[in-house]
Scaffold this motif. Structure first.
Motif, PDB file in Angstrom:
ATOM      1  N   PHE A   1     -18.499  49.558  -8.670  1.00 10.11           N
ATOM      2  CA  PHE A   1     -17.434  50.009  -7.732  1.00 10.11           C
ATOM      3  C   PHE A   1     -16.882  48.845  -7.207  1.00 10.11           C
ATOM      4  CE2 PHE A   1     -15.323  50.940  -3.788  1.00 10.11           C
ATOM      5  CZ  PHE A   1     -14.544  51.605  -4.258  1.00 10.11           C
ATOM      6  N   ILE A   2     -15.742  48.401  -7.268  1.00 16.39           N
ATOM      7  CA  ILE A   2     -15.033  47.221  -6.610  1.00 16.39           C
ATOM      8  C   ILE A   2     -13.939  47.742  -5.855  1.00 16.39           C
ATOM      9  CG2 ILE A   2     -13.700  44.891  -6.951  1.00 16.39           C
ATOM     10  CD1 ILE A   2     -16.636  45.671  -8.428  1.00 16.39           C
ATOM     11  N   GLY A   3     -14.209  47.633  -4.409  1.00 15.18           N
ATOM     12  CA  GLY A   3     -13.133  48.089  -3.449  1.00 15.18           C
ATOM     13  C   GLY A   3     -12.430  46.987  -2.479  1.00 15.18           C
ATOM     14  N   GLY A   4     -11.433  47.316  -1.949  1.00 13.38           N
ATOM     15  CA  GLY A   4     -10.662  46.579  -1.007  1.00 13.38           C
ATOM     16  C   GLY A   4      -9.642  45.507  -2.060  1.00 13.38           C
ATOM     17  N   LEU A   5      -9.290  45.977  -3.158  1.00 17.90           N
ATOM     18  CA  LEU A   5      -8.306  45.043  -3.916  1.00 17.90           C
ATOM     19  C   LEU A   5      -6.865  45.271  -3.381  1.00 17.90           C
ATOM     20  CD1 LEU A   5      -9.554  46.325  -7.755  1.00 17.90           C
ATOM     21  CD2 LEU A   5     -10.374  44.113  -6.215  1.00 17.90           C
ATOM     22  N   SER A   6      -6.441  43.984  -3.456  1.00 19.50           N
ATOM     23  CA  SER A   6      -5.024  44.148  -3.068  1.00 19.50           C
ATOM     24  C   SER A   6      -4.011  44.408  -3.902  1.00 19.50           C
ATOM     25  CB  SER A   6      -4.648  42.312  -2.914  1.00 19.50           C
ATOM     26  OG  SER A   6      -4.745  41.768  -4.015  1.00 19.50           O
ATOM     27  N   PRO A   7      -2.693  44.885  -3.744  1.00 19.16           N
ATOM     28  CA  PRO A   7      -1.879  45.840  -4.879  1.00 19.16           C
ATOM     29  C   PRO A   7      -1.450  44.985  -6.017  1.00 19.16           C
ATOM     30  CG  PRO A   7      -1.247  46.129  -2.397  1.00 19.16           C
ATOM     31  CD  PRO A   7      -2.226  44.993  -2.399  1.00 19.16           C
ATOM     32  N   GLU A   8      -1.335  43.642  -5.979  1.00 19.45           N
ATOM     33  CA  GLU A   8      -0.882  43.006  -6.959  1.00 19.45           C
ATOM     34  C   GLU A   8      -2.083  42.629  -8.062  1.00 19.45           C
ATOM     35  OE1 GLU A   8      -2.002  39.991  -3.875  1.00 19.45           O
ATOM     36  OE2 GLU A   8      -0.995  41.924  -3.786  1.00 19.45           O
ATOM     37  N   ILE A   9      -3.404  43.094  -7.806  1.00 16.31           N
ATOM     38  CA  ILE A   9      -4.455  42.752  -8.676  1.00 16.31           C
ATOM     39  C   ILE A   9      -4.313  43.724  -9.883  1.00 16.31           C
ATOM     40  CG2 ILE A   9      -6.767  42.993  -9.159  1.00 16.31           C
ATOM     41  CD1 ILE A   9      -5.845  40.325  -7.587  1.00 16.31           C
ATOM     42  N   THR A  10      -4.274  42.981 -11.266  1.00 20.32           N
ATOM     43  CA  THR A  10      -4.147  43.637 -12.283  1.00 20.32           C
ATOM     44  C   THR A  10      -5.619  44.002 -12.912  1.00 20.32           C
ATOM     45  OG1 THR A  10      -3.639  41.750 -13.675  1.00 20.32           O
ATOM     46  CG2 THR A  10      -1.811  43.133 -12.651  1.00 20.32           C
ATOM     47  N   SER A  11      -5.595  44.704 -14.120  1.00 20.80           N
ATOM     48  CA  SER A  11      -6.888  45.004 -14.634  1.00 20.80           C
ATOM     49  C   SER A  11      -7.248  43.617 -15.418  1.00 20.80           C
ATOM     50  CB  SER A  11      -6.753  46.157 -15.630  1.00 20.80           C
ATOM     51  OG  SER A  11      -6.485  47.461 -15.052  1.00 20.80           O
ATOM     52  N   GLU A  12      -6.246  42.991 -15.910  1.00 19.69           N
ATOM     53  CA  GLU A  12      -6.591  41.552 -16.485  1.00 19.69           C
ATOM     54  C   GLU A  12      -7.158  40.630 -15.480  1.00 19.69           C
ATOM     55  OE1 GLU A  12      -3.894  43.304 -16.886  1.00 19.69           O
ATOM     56  OE2 GLU A  12      -2.985  42.989 -18.794  1.00 19.69           O
ATOM     57  N   MET A  13      -6.596  40.559 -14.344  1.00 23.72           N
ATOM     58  CA  MET A  13      -7.290  39.535 -13.397  1.00 23.72           C
ATOM     59  C   MET A  13      -8.475  40.076 -12.849  1.00 23.72           C
ATOM     60  SD  MET A  13      -3.674  39.537 -10.994  1.00 23.72           S
ATOM     61  CE  MET A  13      -4.333  38.630  -9.798  1.00 23.72           C
TER      62      MET A  13
ATOM     63  N   THR B   1     -15.271  44.768  -1.664  1.00 28.38           N
ATOM     64  CA  THR B   1     -16.691  45.399  -1.884  1.00 28.38           C
ATOM     65  C   THR B   1     -17.121  45.597  -3.332  1.00 28.38           C
ATOM     66  OG1 THR B   1     -16.110  46.446   0.145  1.00 28.38           O
ATOM     67  CG2 THR B   1     -17.724  47.384  -1.122  1.00 28.38           C
ATOM     68  N   VAL B   2     -18.302  45.335  -3.360  1.00 27.03           N
ATOM     69  CA  VAL B   2     -19.016  45.376  -4.896  1.00 27.03           C
ATOM     70  C   VAL B   2     -20.145  46.157  -4.693  1.00 27.03           C
ATOM     71  CG1 VAL B   2     -19.769  44.129  -6.721  1.00 27.03           C
ATOM     72  CG2 VAL B   2     -17.889  43.148  -5.410  1.00 27.03           C
ATOM     73  N   LYS B   3     -20.448  47.265  -5.034  1.00 24.49           N
ATOM     74  CA  LYS B   3     -21.719  47.997  -5.028  1.00 24.49           C
ATOM     75  C   LYS B   3     -21.815  48.927  -6.115  1.00 24.49           C
ATOM     76  CE  LYS B   3     -20.159  50.135  -1.277  1.00 24.49           C
ATOM     77  NZ  LYS B   3     -20.401  50.976  -0.190  1.00 24.49           N
ATOM     78  N   HIS B   4     -22.865  49.534  -6.442  1.00 23.69           N
ATOM     79  CA  HIS B   4     -23.116  50.363  -7.644  1.00 23.69           C
ATOM     80  C   HIS B   4     -22.159  51.688  -7.626  1.00 23.69           C
ATOM     81  CE1 HIS B   4     -27.011  48.190  -8.335  1.00 23.69           C
ATOM     82  NE2 HIS B   4     -26.682  48.219  -9.517  1.00 23.69           N
ATOM     83  N   ALA B   5     -21.628  52.090  -8.503  1.00 24.67           N
ATOM     84  CA  ALA B   5     -20.540  53.094  -8.480  1.00 24.67           C
ATOM     85  C   ALA B   5     -21.488  54.508  -8.077  1.00 24.67           C
ATOM     86  CB  ALA B   5     -19.828  53.249  -9.752  1.00 24.67           C
ATOM     87  N   ASP B   6     -22.499  54.549  -8.516  1.00 24.07           N
ATOM     88  CA  ASP B   6     -23.376  55.839  -8.375  1.00 24.07           C
ATOM     89  C   ASP B   6     -23.666  56.127  -7.071  1.00 24.07           C
ATOM     90  OD1 ASP B   6     -25.251  53.875  -8.095  1.00 24.07           O
ATOM     91  OD2 ASP B   6     -26.766  55.312  -8.765  1.00 24.07           O
TER      92      ASP B   6
END
Length: 298
Positions: A135-147, A203-208
């Motif tokens: 799970f990747i949290g805290g992304l800014s609104p302009e971040i795309t899937s490619e980025m 934030t980077v953590k296990h999704a489960d």
């Protein structure tokens, strides 16, 4: 020959036909023709599609592997938007095999994954999926899937991943998911001290770890699941004692949203009736109402 082949196990038949197909090309063509005759062996299931992916976009992404007989994106009947998956059927089984050799494709900003439709989602992917999905949290609104994929591919090969979007307006929800092909790559992403991405500390953590969590509660109180934690929590220490619970007062109790009536003391009622002489000994020590019942019965 049939009587000899019937008792053989499936693995033995596969090994035998594989050897014969490699030695004799005409046998290989015969096997390929039988397999191609069934559309189920040429049909792919594609999952992880974006909400705005159309059938045309899906077919264009898989056209590089061969001629497509049929392609479709499954849409919601009410909204008409993609439900996140679709199907591709090739005219030739060789095209299907080539597509399965490169099962991951970036379509409309989402990492889509294809499998053979008759096999469904591979059961092997779920054995260690909890350790590979992040799970990747805290992304800014302009971040795309490619980025997002470009930033995390430095830790290892990615199986699938994308930014989570609001379905109707296609707006980023500020988080996403990454699934690596190996557990080691996922561990490297978590252990990486560099957590700045797009000008934000992510934030980077296990999704489960986000599922099946409970809110810690004091001893003697049933824990509250996260999905109902937004409701008012039970008020403690209101003057009642429960068996097995620790009688502690909160240092600064919060005011209750309702008034508490003062406790009313009741005097124990004394029975003026004398126990009957015929009252059995086993009922002589019971409360007064047993005496009354016995007396009434008499």
């Amino acid at each position: 020959m049939r009587s000899l082949l019937y008792p053989l196990a499936r693995t033995q038949l596969v090994d035998l036909l594989s050897k014969l197909g490699c030695q004799y090309p005409f046998i290989a063509e015969e096997i390929k023709g039988v397999a191609s005759a069934d559309p189920a062996n040429r049909k792919l299931f594609v999952r992880g599609l974006a909400w705005n992916t159309t059938t045309e976009n899906l077919c264009a992404a898989f056209l590089e592997h061969g001629e497509i007989e049929e392609g479709v994106v499954i849409v919601d009947r009410t909204s008409g938007k993609s439900r996140g998956y679709g199907f591709i059927t090739y005219k030739d089984i060789d095209s299907t095999r080539r597509a399965l050799e490169a099962p991951i494709k970036l379509i409309d900003g989402r990492m889509a994954v294809c499998t053979l439709a008759c096999e469904g989602v591979s059961s092997t992917t779920g054995t260690d999926l909890a350790q590979r999905k992040l799970f990747i949290g805290g992304l800014s609104p302009e971040i795309t899937s490619e980025m997002l994929l470009g930033f995390f591919k430095k830790h290892g090969d990615i199986e699938e991943g994308s930014v989570a979007y609001v379905k109707d307006i296609n707006k980023s929800r500020g988080f996403g998911f990454i699934t690596y092909k190996t557990v080691e790559a996922a561990k490297n992403a978590i252990d990486d001290p560099q957590k700045m991405f797009g000008g934000r500390n992510i934030t980077v953590k296990h999704a489960d770890t986000l599922e099946n969590k409970v809110v810690p509660a004091p001893r003697g109180i049933i824990p509250i699941p996260v999905h109902i934690a937004g409701y008012p929590k039970p008020h403690l220490n209101v003057g009642y004692a429960y068996p097995g619970a620790i009688n502690q007062q909160s240092p600064s109790p919060s005011p209750l949203p309702y008034s508490i009536q003062s406790q009313i003391s009741y005097t124990q009622r004394k029975d003026t009736m004398e126990p009957s002489a015929a009252l059995p000994p086993r009922l002589a020590t019971y409360p007064y109402y047993y005496t009354k019942i016995w007396a009434c019965g008499k």
